[in-house]
Each structure stands twice: as structure tokens, then as C-alpha cells.
Write an enzyme that holds these catalytic residues in place. Structure first.
Site, PDB file in Angstrom:
ATOM      1  N   ASP A 164      43.444   3.182 -20.208  1.00  0.00           N
ATOM      2  CA  ASP A 164      43.521   2.046 -21.112  1.00  0.00           C
ATOM      3  C   ASP A 164      42.929   0.788 -20.479  1.00  0.00           C
ATOM      4  O   ASP A 164      43.184   0.483 -19.301  1.00  0.00           O
ATOM      5  CB  ASP A 164      44.991   1.806 -21.479  1.00  0.00           C
ATOM      6  CG  ASP A 164      45.170   0.657 -22.445  1.00  0.00           C
ATOM      7  OD1 ASP A 164      44.744   0.794 -23.602  1.00  0.00           O
ATOM      8  OD2 ASP A 164      45.710  -0.381 -22.031  1.00  0.00           O
TER       9      ASP A 164
ATOM     10  N   GLU B 148      38.735   3.091 -21.978  1.00  0.00           N
ATOM     11  CA  GLU B 148      38.639   2.072 -23.024  1.00  0.00           C
ATOM     12  C   GLU B 148      38.167   0.819 -22.317  1.00  0.00           C
ATOM     13  O   GLU B 148      38.880   0.273 -21.469  1.00  0.00           O
ATOM     14  CB  GLU B 148      39.996   1.834 -23.688  1.00  0.00           C
ATOM     15  CG  GLU B 148      39.909   0.768 -24.767  1.00  0.00           C
ATOM     16  CD  GLU B 148      41.230   0.055 -25.042  1.00  0.00           C
ATOM     17  OE1 GLU B 148      41.390  -0.451 -26.154  1.00  0.00           O
ATOM     18  OE2 GLU B 148      42.076   0.004 -24.128  1.00  0.00           O
TER      19      GLU B 148
END
Length: 1524
Positions: free
Chosen positions: A283, A316
């Protein structure tokens, strides 16, 4: 223990549990409180043991303890007490499980963590997800547990999902959470179940073939429950700040920083070993702050790829940095962080969202939602790759995404962020219509990037996915208030409270929506069915072909550093096309069942037509001929009123609003010839007379035959066909005869779809006979292009009479005869055509009689009484019957004023056929396709005059669709010098018949620098004005003459048929036709014209016509063009207009202007322009490069049955182009004998003689008669000027009868011009044979041939002579007597033809579609030669199988002949590829003695190096030879 791993670890060999922690806050001690095998149900009555931990490292404050008496089957709960303080009891920051919450006891299940299993050392192996399914464990199932997910795995497998991504599992504070507030990285959330249940879930997924990714947050910890600082504040650093507080201490360059760094570094290996995850989503990797020499992300990726080779790491990262994915796996780079396997590419989502909703807040302001923008997102992987971001207020993106495989970009149209960060957690399908949702889903699932689905989107789940938390009341209140403030434009009650349990519960999927129970909304199940279908197509069709395309693309040296991409293009403001085709033209590397796919998706909110012609063809598949078929359409989902209409014939699609269609097409290729040999078959030269063995020895493998269908009796060419259903018995006695030929040679057959012969000496055309006989009642009447107004008493016209009808009656030139008189001239029976027929005696033409007429005659007369015709019995009855027929016989000149059927050009006996009608098409093509093609007798078709068809595109599409197999297709298409075929707009077509190539090749051998001098001489000697204005006036006058003389019927018809709201005068239409600059553009429904240049031609014609005719208003004509797309009447009228523009161009330019303006006669050729004086070498090279890319299988022609003169006549005249004053001397001497003939005609005569001498008087007379009548200046076919023609013939006679003239011409041609022309003939033969495309040898032109325009070029070919020439050249070659070969021009040309045909047969790929590389020369003769290099696959040059050749030939022979001494001073600039290849091979000149090869090791190679022998022509085709 040397490991730095924090937390518990059981050493099985020692039967000992060790627990380590890092606690710098402990000033005195750290105690371990623990319970072995606790009773979880009585947590308040635990038997707690205490043991002091040992300080393992005083510098770093690492503490360790060996917990006594813990067996492999035990479960241990434990806590730490710092410095003996009761309020300093903390759970382990490295806990493996927290069954009661993050502030309670840590649990370590020794049995679970020491169990030997496949998972502990699991390496997933190479894999890649086809579809990723993102899910949140707590809301995915009703139970919200690992077991709940496991129960749905079979469902996920059934819809085609092969990879699930589980949102973060690191334990957090509270009962529910997204997972991004996790604080215990090593402890999977107890809310979902136990670690054992998590591993059971992953094991079952693996059993079902589903891979499992885990979302891991490395950039921060949750604010509530983060206790790492209670142990060691050094876990964090104030150097970098995040929105969550201080960042990890990763770059302190000390032991404390190393421990903090290692805490993150160890996480992924632990998860892989313990649970068997196949990969991870990391993330917000852009937020991992680390200024170390080696970024921790790089280090993590490197170690994971080395220890777990099949593990995939996705990031990401909103930086859009291609560098994150472009280095080798496992590498460590101090400058560029990470080597991720893929990145979440949110640009696609944002662009789709904006396109569908128009939102512009926050990051959406960086997106317009246009199809061009979306095409960039798909083509590149993301939109931003270095552009300014308005939202971020900085440049966003770096690196070239084109270097990254397209599948490494992960795209979505929903994910947890894009839903949950919205005020109400609404999903995209909640706010758009169903058809738009399916269109967006098709773009996602059938797109090239790796798609991700968010839970429930596959059935349009009604559940939102809200932001939810379960913090303590104090902190929770702050979260709730902050959430409401985030969306100030919403009422308080509109934004769900994240702390409210109902917000969490409402986010759970409602699985009953896709249950089979009655009453469920049907749209959920329908949507699920669509997703299943799309995922199945992706898995079984799209992905395998992407892999093949990527493999083929990567195998090409020229693609090094680049990655395959599909073609993505906006085909209308709201429609996007994605074309999956090979990225390399070499289709041979792909399996036979390879297909290409075309996805068309509309995100429109209103109906929209879109043409997919611009992407339905592509250079990589230009050679394929299979047709598109619909693989899937959103009709499968949409309600009937939203049906998508796909018109494959027109290559367009109508979307009622949003929708999607997937088309597929096989890449099977037809049998492509290596070369062809054109034969004109007719009664005197039938198929049985073809010298097959000779042609095989010459090197011919494909015969290119004139039309095979039955034609008018005695036809010399076959273009007056009369029956599509039968073979012409005059050229093939049976089908078997043709079949026998096809066993030894491929056959490319000429076919005439445009017209049939209507008037003949017998009922040979049964369709037309029946239409004449029955009129509108005939089933064949609609087969023809007619415009008969039967209601007004109109009849079909037959303008064939030499005098008026009444005069014919008076002269008894019309009579009624018995069928028996024509029985032997037709294959039809009396029952087919009637017992009696009408005959026009002077022309021997036959016409049918109505059945009633035949019955009346039979009733009144005995058959024997009519043996001499009905005129002998009842003249008045003949006249009455003639007047009663469904046709009207009239004077031939009346056809020049009015006509009620479409003719071929101005020929009344050839009538247009309506191929746009499917019934007509089927009837017309049954023989050619279902018989000849199906049985393999013919492998290709050459289509005559497709410009005459109403819809050429539609016809070509229908042809390929109806073909039983792949078909090689060429069209006769005349292109102007400023015009070309667009490979992205030409459907099911391999190219033209070669007039476009002829223009460039012919121009190459003309001296451009002499243009001014030739024009000066032409004007001064003939009085013809040569300024551009005068030339253009003559060009337009030529077209104006033919319109007035031949095409007034078409003009008047167009005027009468103009749309009622836009009336047009005949004068206006005639003016437009005169100024229209091209033959036609291919009309399709999607009007205006599909190509930008097409409408420019219309605008040009309108502007020029208006300027030339200021009294006319062309606004109505312009309006018709502008309204054609919306108005069917306008579109139909334009289609009819396009059928008239070609004939006007052909008759006006080819058959008039070129016989009026001819400074250099070799420029007056089909497809050329007398004003375009030659082609520059660089322009020729550019054209050939384009051909090798766009139309590698187009024909290469130099002589055809339609050319004005043969290639060798042009070669002589082209040689003459370099010496205009030499011709002036000849002209002045020639004119000194007589000036009886006007100078322009005499100029034409003398150049014709120079080009074709020696030729017979009759041949020359025949040519000149045709030339002057076509010119329509002194005489014409309609108005013959006997006096002028007599004078011209006298001048021709003088050439043969006056010895001085005969000698003058013979010496000039024989001694001066012919040798130079021969060199040009050799050069152009070589250029034709080695250029990109398929060369054609016109019958007899393998030796020197000096034919003129038809019918001269259809004279019998002396094949006995050619066989002797071939044998002699073969014999002399064996003796290495090449000077002997070239001493005879016929031997020289047939030798070059034969050796190059042999090369073609050995290396057809090289010479047809191999790369074309221009070579240039420098020095004294740099403009006098042309050179180029052909290479196939740019691979190694192998002497055993030619994959490369070098061509070097002279352009201007007079300059070359006088400049031989300059050969050593002219350098051939060889490129690096040639020089590199030359290190391992020699180069042999196959046009000379290839056994004496040369080595090309210097970029300073000169002409003398290639042409050392002065007794041989300086022509070379160099191919690799063995180096020994």
C-alpha cells in the site's frame, strides 16, 4: 540465536521457545508474563508465570528469554512488563496472534508454527493473475470470517477468478475496520478467525487453482493501538513526517535504524513461510520514506524475488514511475527504489469515472474523460508520464511506460478506495445506467492491463462499501466528526457514521441477490452472467494471444527495449477501440490458429454511430483475409431497446447509448504468390495452349489469368462477360482442364463484378435476356442497375441502331427469327429464351420477345413459314411486336443524350450489376467462390473496376465473408500522384494491381533535372503551351469534352435523382465532375468520407467548380455531402455520383488528356501524370518503405493489358529523358522531310517510333489512329475526319517509303537509343523483382517487347522464340559467358527475369514483406544510380537461405555510359547492418557471375568494387555467398 527476528520462535531441535523484544525504554528489566495452554473461556483465572528476560545487546537493548517447559503441542499466551511496573504491561509488538484484542495477551501456537508443510517453504513458481478479485474479509460473507471466504472460493472459481487479493489483515483496535489502521503487522486480525483458519483458506484456494495476494501496509501504523513506541521510540523518526505521524526509522544509518528497518524487512518472508501467500499488494509505496543508499522497498523486493521466486509484488504508487518496474527481478539499485512486478494504475479508473459521471473534484480534475485520454491510459498503462498535474501541482510520472509489459499495470473501475472514500460509499454502478456499466466492465475485463474486480461488482451488488471503524468512544467521536467535515456539501444524516455498527453491516454483500430464489432482481444475475462470459473470453482467448503477441514482439531485434502494445484508438467522441494484433509483421512466428480481436466500447449517453474501419485493418494483419465475427456483444445483457447494431459489411457500429462489442478474426493467410505471369486467354489462345513447362523453367509459380467466366462469343479479352455461372468454353473446355492446371500452378483469376455484356449476337446473358423479355416482372430485372420509370410508360433503352427506328423498319433491318437460328450459339434451351427472337440484322444483335408475342406468332404461323423471318410474311406484325416489347430500340446517338441503365463508361453494351444486393452477389459469385475457390482451383482474385461499384468496401467485405477460405485479393485502382490507399481503412484487401507502383518505378528512370528543357522544346517545336495554367486548362477541357460527349446521360440522371430538398442542375453536376481530382473515394454509410483527405477532394472540386462557374450556386451540392450521414437520400445520391466520377477521370485523363499533352510520351501512362516529370530517388525510397509496411503483397506491375505502351517502350523513352537536345536533333532532321502533319501529332508519332522501332506499318497506323481519335482534337470515334486521318497515314507511310527517314530512325534507335533503353529495361526489371510486393510479368515481356496500347499488346506471343532465349541463357550461364548473355537484349532480359524469379521463389518473404532500407551514394554519379538493401527479420545473414540482398542499378544510362571513369569516385554508403553481415559472408551478384563474390567490409565501397567488368552492364543484385 543470531537472528534479529523479534517475537516468539520455537526451535524444534532444542524443544525450546525463545521470545525476543526490542525495548530501549526499559531502564532496569523486562519480564515475560506467560501462560501455557490457557483456558480461553476463563481468561480471568489464568495461571500466570513470570520469567526475567536477558539483555542480549546492551547497545540496542535487545531482550531475549528462553521460556521453560514449552512442548511442541503447547499454546502460549504472553505479555511483557517493563521495569516491573504494573501499568507497563504490554502485548508483543511482534505478536503472531492476539485472540482477545491488541491490548490483550499475545498468543503463540507452537504446533501451528512448527508444523512441517508445503506452505512453510512454498515457492509459487512463475504465474500471473488473469483477473484479481479484491475482497474485504469482514464484509465479503455474512460471517465475515476466513471460513466465510473459503465457502465462496468455489463461486469465485466458477466465474473465472484465478487470484484474490485480501485487504490488510494486520490486527487493529476494535471489531471492524478496513485494515489500513492495523498496528500488529505479524498478527492476522482475530476478528476474521485464527491463523490456522487463514492458512486453511489459502490451502483451499491453492487446491482450486486460485492464488492469494495479501494487502500489506508498510508506510504507517494505525494511530490507535500502536504500542511500538512503548517499547522503543527508535522505531520511528522525526526526520520524515506522514499524515499518520512520524515515519519509520529506516535511514538513520545506526543499529537502532537497522532494527526498525529489519522489523519491516522480515514481515513478508514471515507471511510467505507461515501462510503461503502468493504475492502482496504494498500500500502507498510512495509514502515509504527512506533516504538510505538502498531503499528498503528495493531490498524487500530483491530478497523476496530471490527467496520466493514466484512471489509477485505489486505496488500502489501514485508517482507513475516506470522505473519501479523496469529492472531485473532480484536486483538492488541504490538510485531507483524497488523492482515491483506491477503497479496499481488508477489513471484508467479516473478517466472512466469522469467519462461516465463528469465528476471533477479532487484528483478527477486532472482528467477529461475523453476517448483520446482513455486510449492513452490503456495504450501506455497510465495517462501521466511527466505532465503537469493540476491536482498535485507538480509534474507527475517518469520513465517510459512503453518499456513495461502491459499486463504489469493493474486497472479497475472500482476498488475499496474509490468506493469507500466517497461520502456514502456508493459504487459506480449505483450512479450510472446498466449499459454504461457493462461497457466499462468490458473495457476493464477485455483490456490489455490486468483487471481487478472489487467484491460484488460482478453482479452489481446493491451494498455500498462505506468507511467504517470501531475505535473507543473518545477517538471514535473525532473520526465521526472528521468524516462529516470531509464532505461539507452533504447533510449530516447523508454521510454514514463510520463508528455506527450499521455502517459496517450495510457494507456486507447480500448474496441473496445472486441466489436462484424467485423474486431476485434479474439484472444482478444477468450482470453476473456477463462477467462470467467476459472473464472466460479473457482467460481462454485474449490472454493466450497477448502472450503469443508479446513473445513474437520480443523475438524481433528491432523491438529491443520496447514491449508489445495493442492498438488503441478513439473512433468517435464516445467510442473506443482496442485492437489486439501482433506487433510485428512477421506472422509466421505465430501459431496457425492465432486470432486478433477488436473491442469496441461506447461510453456515450445517447445514440452514436462509429466506424471501426480505421482500426479494423492494421499493417501487421494487412495480409490476412479472414472476416470479423461477433465474439460477444453487450446485447447479451442490455434490454432490447438498447441493442447494439454491428454492421460487419460496412465496418461500423451503432450504439444506442453505451455498450460494447468484441469482434474476432483469424490471422490465417491466403496463398500469397511469389510472382505472377499474366495471360490474356481467348479463343485463339485457350488454356490448353499455355506453355506450362516453359513457364515453370522460367520460375513462374502463379498464373494470373484474364476473366474465366463466359464472355461474348469471340471476345479477345473477357471483360465483356455474360454469365457468371459458367466457365468460358472458348478458353477452358471443362472445369477439369482448369483443375489440372491448378495442380501445377496457383491461379490468380481476374473477375469483373461491375458489369456484364447486355447486347450480343445471341442469348448469352440469360439474366439480361430475361429482364429484356419480362421487364419488371423478371426476377433478374433487379440484378441490374436500371432507372426505368415503368409507371410513366418508360422502357429499357437499347441504343444500338445505326439509324432511326422508323428508318430501320423501312429498310427491313429488324426481323423476327426462329430460335433454331441461334441454337448453336447459346447454351440455353428454347424453353429458357423463347421460340422466337428479334434480330437487328446489320449488327447481328439478338433481342428476346415477350411470351405473349411468341404465343401470338406461334398461334398465327407455322414454324416452317418463318424460315426466312417474319418480315417475309407480315411486316406490320414485326413493327407492332417490336413496339410492344419491354425495351425500346433506338439510334445509338440517343444513348449519348439519355440512358436509363448504368453503363461501363460510355459502352452501351455493358450494363452495371447491383453487387450491393446480397441475392445478386450470391448468384454472381457461386462459380468463382463456391466452386473454383472451394476446390482450390484459384487462390486469389483480381477485381476489375471496383470503382464502378456502388459500395466497394461493402463488396470487398462480402467477398471475403463468402469465400470458403483465405483469399488473396487485389483491386484495379488508379491512384493519383497525391493519393494513396490507407492500410487502416482498406478492408480485406492485399493491394492494387500495381499502377501506383508503376508510377514510382517509371518516374525513377526519368531525369527530373531535364523537365524544364523538355517543356521548352515541346512548346517551341509544337506550339503547345506548357505553363501550369495552360496545362490545367487542357486537363479540365479534356474532362469537359468527355462529359459533354459521353456522360450527359449520367449527368442528367444525377440531376433528376437529386434529393428533393437540394435540387441540382445538370450544369452544376457536370462542373463538379470536371473538377473532381481523383477517380473516386470508397463510399461507405459513415459519411462524410472516412479519411481526412477524401473530403478535401470534395471541397477542392466544389471550390474549383464555383470559381470556374460564378453563375452557379453550389451550396445545395455541399449540403448533400454534409447531410449524407443523417439523410439516406443524400447518401444514396452520393453513392451514385461516385459511380460517375471514375469514368469521367478515365475517359478525360487517360483517354483524352494523355493523347493531347505529351512532352515525354513515357509519362502518358495509366496512373501517372504527364506533368509529374520523374520521381526523386528519396521519394521512391519513401514509397517503398511505406509499401513494405502497409501493402507488402500489393502487385508490382510494369506492363499490363491496359497500359498505353509496354515497359520496354517506356524504358527507351525514359532513357531519352536525359538527353532532350539529342531528341531535338532527331526531330529537326525528321521534320525537314515534311511538315504536312501538324507538329503535336508528328511529335507523338516520332516518339512512338523511337520507343517501338522496328514495328510494322499496320501496327503503327493502328496505334496512331487510336491515339488521334482518343485525343478528339482533329478527329474522333464519333466524328471521323477522313482528310486528317489520310494525311496522317501518308506521314506514317513516309517513314517506311522514304529511305532517308527509315535510315535516320534506324540508326538513331539502333545505335544510340536502344542500348540505353536496354539498360533501363534491365534496371526496371530488377527494381520490380526486388521491391516490396508481388511482381507480375505480362505475357511475353520476359524478353524485350515493344507493344503499344491495346489491341497491339494482345497480339499472339511467340513462345517458341522465348523458349529458345531461355535455353540459350541457361546454356551461356553454365559456361559463365555473361558477356554473351547481355550481348543479346532478349537473352539479357530473360536471364535477369529468370534468376530473380528463382530468388523470389527461394526468399519470397524477403522480397515481398522484408524490410526495405534505402542506400545512398556520394560522388560524381550519386544521382545516376539507385540502391537499397532488403532484409527479413533483421537477423543473421545466412548464405544457405537468402534473408538479405543489396540492389544497385543505374537510373540514367546516358550519364552512366559517359561517366564510367567516375565509378571509382562514387561511394556506396553501406549501413552498419550490411558491414556487420559482411564479416561472416561474401556477396555474389546473381545478375552476373555469382561465383566471383566480393567482400563489403568498408563503408567506402565504390561502384568499381561492385562492377569491375566493363563488358557487363552495371546492374547488381547481391546476395550472401559462403565465405569460403
Amino acid at each position: 540465536m543470531s537472528s534479529l527476528t523479534l517475537g516468539p520462535r520455537y526451535v524444534l531441535s532444542e524443544r525450546q521457545l525463545y521470545i525476543r523484544t526490542w525495548c530501549t525504554r526499559a531502564s532496569m528489566s523486562v519480564e515475560l508474563l506467560y501462560v501455557v495452554n490457557p483456558d480461553a473461556k476463563n481468561a480471568g483465572m489464568l495461571r500466570v508465570c513470570t520469567v526475567n528476560m536477558k539483555l542480549e545487546n546492551e547497545t540496542t537493548q535487545l531482550w531475549i528469554v528462553a521460556v521453560p517447559q514449552v512442548s511442541p503441542s503447547d499454546v502460549v499466551w504472553y505479555k511483557f512488563k517493563i521495569d516491573g511496573k504494573e501499568d507497563e504491561q504490554w502485548t508483543d509488538p511482534a505478536s503472531r496472534f492476539l485472540p482477545n484484542g491488541v491490548f490483550e495477551w499475545s498468543e503463540f501456537d507452537v504446533c501451528f508454527h512448527t508444523r512441517n508443510g508445503d506452505q512453510q517453504q512454498r515457492t509459487p513458481g512463475e504465474w500471473w493473475p488473469s483477473v484479481i478479485y479484491e475482497l474485504h474479509v469482514g464484509t465479503f460473507s455474512s460471517t465475515g470470517t476466513y471460513a466465510g471466504v473459503l465457502s465462496k472460493l468455489q463461486y469465485l472459481k466458477s466465474i473465472g477468478v484465478d487470484c484474490i487479493e485480501i485487504m490488510p489483515l494486520a490486527d487493529w483496535v476494535g471489531r471492524w475496520n478496513w485494515g489500513y489502521d492495523g498496528v500488529m503487522l505479524y498478527a492476522p486480525s482475530r476478528c476474521y478467525g485464527t491463523p490456522a483458519e487463514l492458512r486453511a483458506l489459502i490451502d483451499e484456494a491453492h487446491r482450486l487453482g486460485i492464488r492469494v495476494l495479501c494487502d500489506v501496509v508498510l508506510n504507517h501504523l494505525g494511530i490507535r493501538g500502536n504500542i511500538l513506541g512503548k517499547f522503543s521510540p527508535e522505531f520511528f523518526s522525526e526526520k520524515h513526517n506522514t499524515i499518520w505521524g512520524p515515519s519509520w526509522n529506516l535511514d538513520g544509518n545506526d543499529e537502532m535504524s537497522a532494527l526498525s528497518r529489519n522489523f519491516l524487512f522480515e514481515l513478508l518472508p514471515y507471511l510467505s513461510e507461515t501462510f503461503g501467500f502468493d504475492g502482496y499488494r504494498l500500500d502507498a509505496t510512495h509514502a515509504i520514506a527512506d533516504d538510505s543508499a538502498v531503499h528498503i522497498l528495493n531490498e524487500i523486493c530483491s530478497v523476496m524475488h530471490q527467496r520466493f521466486p514466484g512471489t509477485l509484488l505489486f505496488g500502489e504508487d501514485d508517482r507513475n514511475s516506470a522505473g519501479l518496474m523496469t529492472r531485473e527481478r532480484g536486483s538492488v539499485d541504490s538510485e531507483n527504489p524497488a523492482v515491483l512486478d506491477g503497479l496499481w494504475a488508477d489513471d484508467f479508473h479516473h478517466s472512466v469515472r469522469v467519462a461516465l459521471t463528469g465528476e471533477q473534484q479532487l484528483y478527477y480534475k486532472d482528467f477529461s474523460g475523453s476517448m483520446e485520454e482513455l486510449s492513452t491510459c490503456i495504450q501506455k498503462g497510465w495517462l501521466y508520464s511527466g505532465q503537469w498535474s493540476v491536482n498535485q501541482k507538480k509534474l507527475r510520472g517518469s520513465g517510459d511506460p512503453g518499456t513495461v509489459p502491459v499486463g504489469q499495470f493493474i486497472t479497475c473501475i472500482q476498488n475499496h478506495d474509490q468506493i469507500g472514500n466517497r461520502p456514502t460509499g456508493d459504487r459506480l454502478h449505483h450512479v450510472i445506467k446498466d449499459d454504461a456499466w457493462i461497457a466499462a466492465s468490458a473495457l476493464l475485463l477485455l483490456g490489455p492491463e490486468t483487471p481487478m474486480i472489487f467484491q460484488g461488482q460482478e453482479w452489481k451488488s446493491s451494498s455500498p462499501f462505506c468507511f467504517f471503524t470501531d475505535f473507543d468512544a473518545e477517538f471514535g467521536k473525532l473520526v465521526s466528526e472528521g468524516r462529516r467535515k470531509e464532505f461539507p456539501n452533504f447533510d449530516e444524516h447523508e454521510v454514514p457514521d463510520p463508528q455506527d455498527e450499521a455502517t459496517f453491516l450495510n457494507s456486507k454483500l447480500q448474496w441473496t441477490e445472486v441466489s436462484k430464489k424467485a423474486g431476485n432482481p434479474d439484472s444482478h444475475q444477468k450482470c453476473l452472467d456477463v462477467y462470467k462470459t467476459l472473464i472466460n473470453i479473457r482467460n481462454n482467448d485474449i490472454l493466450p494471444h497477448i502472450k503469443e503477441f508479446e513473445k513474437g514482439f520480443a523475438s524481433s531485434v528491432r523491438n529491443r527495449g520496447r514491449k508489445w502494445r495493442p492498438v488503441v484508438k478513439a473512433v468517435s467522441p464516445s467510442v473506443l477501440a482496442i485492437l489486439y494484433v501482433p506487433g510485428d509483421q512477421s506472422l509466421s512466428m505465430y501459431p496457425a490458429d492465432t486470432r486478433c480481436f477488436l473491442l469496441l466500447a461506447s461510453l456515450a449517453s445517447s445514440p452514436e454511430w462509429a466506424s471501426f474501419a480505421s482500426v479494423s485493418e492494421h499493417p501487421s494483419i494487412a495480409s490476412t483475409t479472414a472476416l470479423w465475427s461477433v465474439r460477444w456483444s453487450s446485447n447479451d445483457f442490455s434490454v432490447p431497446v438498447s441493442s447494439v447494431e454491428v454492421n460487419l459489411r460496412e465496418r461500423e457500429i451503432r450504439f444506442p447509448a453505451a455498450g460494447a462489442v468484441l469482434l474476432e478474426r483469424h490471422l490465417h493467410s491466403p496463398r500469397i504468390p511469389s510472382a505472377t505471369y499474366r495471360l490474356q486467354l481467348h479463343q485463339e489462345f485457350p488454356l490448353r495452349n499455355v506453355p506450362m513447362e516453359y513457364l515453370k523453367r522460367l520460375g513462374i509459380r502463379t498464373l494470373y489469368l484474364s476473366p474465366l467466366c463466359s464472355a461474348v462469343r469471340g471476345s479477345s479479352h473477357g471483360y465483356d462477360g455474360c454469365d457468371y455461372s459458367t466457365l468460358n468454353p472458348e478458353i477452358a473446355s471443362s472445369f477439369q482442364e482448369l483443375h489440372d492446371v491448378s495442380r501445377s500452378m496457383d491461379i490468380l483469376a481476374d473477375f469483373v463484378p461491375n458489369h456484364l455484356a447486355a447486347l450480343s449476337s445471341g442469348p448469352s446473358n440469360l439474366w439480361w435476356w430475361d429482364a429484356f423479355r419480362e421487364g419488371p416482372r423478371s426476377k433478374y430485372f433487379a440484378f441490374f442497375d436500371t432507372f426505368v420509370d415503368w409507371d410513366r410508360g418508360d422502357k429499357l433503352m437499347a441504343p444500338v441502331l445505326g439509324k432511326s427506328l422508323q428508318d430501320c423498319f423501312a429498310a427491313r433491318e429488324l426481323d423476327i427469327r426462329l430460335f433454331s437460328e441461334i441454337a448453336n450459339s447459346t447454351c440455353y434451351s428454347e424453353e429458357d429464351v423463347g421460340s422466337y427472337f428479334l434480330m437487328y440484322i446489320p449488327a447481328n444483335l439478338c433481342f428476346p420477345l415477350k411470351r405473349d408475342s411468341c404465343l401470338e406468332i406461334a398461334r398465327r404461323f407455322e414454324r416452317d413459314a418463318l424460315s426466312k423471318g417474319l418480315n417475309s410474311v407480315d411486316v406490320e406484325l414485326v413493327q407492332r411486336i417490336v413496339m410492344e416489347q419491354n425495351y425500346r430500340l433506338c439510334l445509338w446517338k440517343e444513348g449519348c443524350e439519355h440512358i436509363n441503365y448504368r453503363r461501363f463508361f460510355d459502352v452501351p453494351s455493358l450494363i452495371g450489376v447491383r453487387q450491393e444486393d446480397p441475392k445478386v452477389f450470391q448468384a454472381s459469385h457461386d462459380l468463382i467462390l463456391n466452386n473454383l475457390c472451394k476446390q482450390g482451383v484459384i487462390s486469389g482474385i483480381r477485381l476489375d473496376h471496383t470503382d464502378g461499384l456502388r459500395d466497394p468496401y461493402g463488396y470487398l467485405n462480402s467477398l471475403q465473408r463468402a469465400s470458403p477460405g483465405p483469399l488473396y485479393v487485389l483491386v484495379e485502382k488508379i491512384l493519383q500522384s497525391f493519393e494513396d490507399l490507407d492500410p487502416l481503412n482498406v478492408f480485406s484487401l492485399h493491394g492494387t494491381t500495381g499502377y501506383d507502383f508503376l508510377r514510382f518505378m517509371n518516374g525513377l528512370f526519368i531525369s527530373q533535372g531535364r523537365r524544364t528543357r523538355w517543356l521548352e522544346l515541346y512548346e517551341s517545336q509544337t506550339g503547345t503551351k506548357t505553363d501550369s495554367e495552360s496545362i490545367e486548362r487542357m486537363r479540365l477541357d479534356s474532362k469537359r469534352v468527355v462529359v459533354q460527349m459521353f456522360f450527359l446521360p449520367e449527368v442528367r440522371l444525377l440531376s433528376s435523382q437529386a434529393p428533393s430538398q437540394f435540387p441540382l442542375s445538370a450544369e452544376m453536376i457536370a462542373a463538379f465532375l470536371v473538377h473532381f481530382p481523383v477517380y473516386r473515394v470508397f463510399y461507405r454509410k459513415s459519411w462524410p468520407f472516412s479519411r481526412e483527405g477524401d473530403f478535401a477532394y470534395v471541397e477542392h472540386a466544389l471550390a474549383q467548380a464555383a470559381a470556374a462557374n460564378p453563375n452557379l450556386d453550389f451550396s445545395n451540392l455541399r449540403s448533400i455531402f454534409q447531410n449524407a450521414l443523417q439523410d439516406d437520400a443524400c447518401g444514396a445520391w452520393i453513392a451514385r455520383l461516385q459511380q460517375a466520377t471514375g469514368p469521367v477521370m478515365a475517359k478525360g485523363i487517360e483517354d483524352t488528356f494523355m493523347y493531347r499533352f505529351y512532352p515525354l510520351l513515357s509519362l502518358c501512362e495509366v496512373g501517372t501524370d504527364p506533368v509529374d516529370f520523374g520521381v526523386h530517388v528519396s521519394a521512391f525510397h519513401a514509397c517503398m518503405v511505406q509499401r513494405s509496411t502497409n501493402f507488402p503483397y500489393s502487385m508490382l506491375s510494369s506492363s499490363t493489358h491496359d497500359t498505353k505502351r509496354s515497359e520496354d517502350v517506356r524504358a527507351r523513352l525514359n532513357a531519352l529523358s536525359d538527353v532532350p537536345d539529342l531528341f531535338l536533333q532527331l526531330w529537326q532532321q525528321y521534320r525537314s522531310f515534311s511538315t504536312s502533319l501538324d507538329a503535336p501529332t508528328d511529335w507523338l508519332l516520332l516518339q512512338t517510333v523511337c520507343g517501338s522501332w522496328p514495328l510494322s506499318r499496320d501496327r503503327l497506323r493502328g496505334y496512331m489512329m487510336k491515339a488521334v481519335r482518343e485525343a478528339k482534337v482533329h478527329t474522333s470515334w464519333i466524328n471521323v475526319n477522313d482528310e486528317f486521318e489520310q494525311r496522317m497515314n501518308s506521314r506514317i507511310d513516309s517513314i517506311y517509303s522514304i529511305p532517308e527517314i527509315t535510315q535516320l530512325i534506324s540508326e538513331f534507335v539502333g545505335k544510340t537509343l536502344a542500348p540505353m533503353g536496354f539498360l533501363v529495361s534491365l534496371s526496371q526489371t530488377i527494381v520490380k523483382m526486388t521491391s516490396p510486393g508481388i511482381p507480375d510479368v505480362y505475357q511475353g515481356n520476359e524478353i524485350m517487347d515493344f507493344s503499344l496500347v491495346d489491341p497491339d499488346n494482345r497480339r499472339p506471343v511467340d513462345y517458341a522464340l522465348r523458349e529458345r532465349c531461355l535455353a540459350s541463357s541457361e546454356d551461356l550461364e553454365k559456361k559463365r559467358d555473361f558477356s554473351g548473355i547481355y550481348a543479346d537484349q532478349n537473352l539479357g532480359k530473360i536471364h535477369v527475369t529468370r534468376v530473380l524469379l528463382s530468388l523470389r521463389n527461394q526468399a519470397s518473404d524477403l522480397l515481398s514483406r522484408g524490410k526495405y532500407h534505402p542506400l545512398f551514394l556520394s560522388g560524381k554519379l550519386e544521382q545516376e544510380f539507385v540502391a537499397y538493401y532488403r532484409a527479413f527479420d533483421s537477423g543473421s545473414v545466412d548464405a544457405s537461405s537468402p534473408r538479405a540482398c543489396i540492389v544497385l542499378v543505374p537510373r540514367l544510362p546516358f550519364s552512366v555510359a559517359t561517366g564510367r571513369r567516375c565509378f571509382a569516385e562514387t561511394v556506396i554508403e553501406l549501413n552498419s547492418e550490411i558491414l556487420s553481415a559482411s564479416k561472416s559472408c561474401l556477396w555474389g551478384n546473381i545478375c552476373a557471375d555469382a561465383s566471383k563474390p566480393i567482400r563489403l567490409l568498408s563503408s567506402r565501397t565504390t561502384l568499381i568494387d561492385v562492377f569491375p567488368a566493363e563488358d557487363l552492364p552495371p546492374i547488381a543484385v547481391l546476395v550472401p555467398q559462403p565465405s569460403h
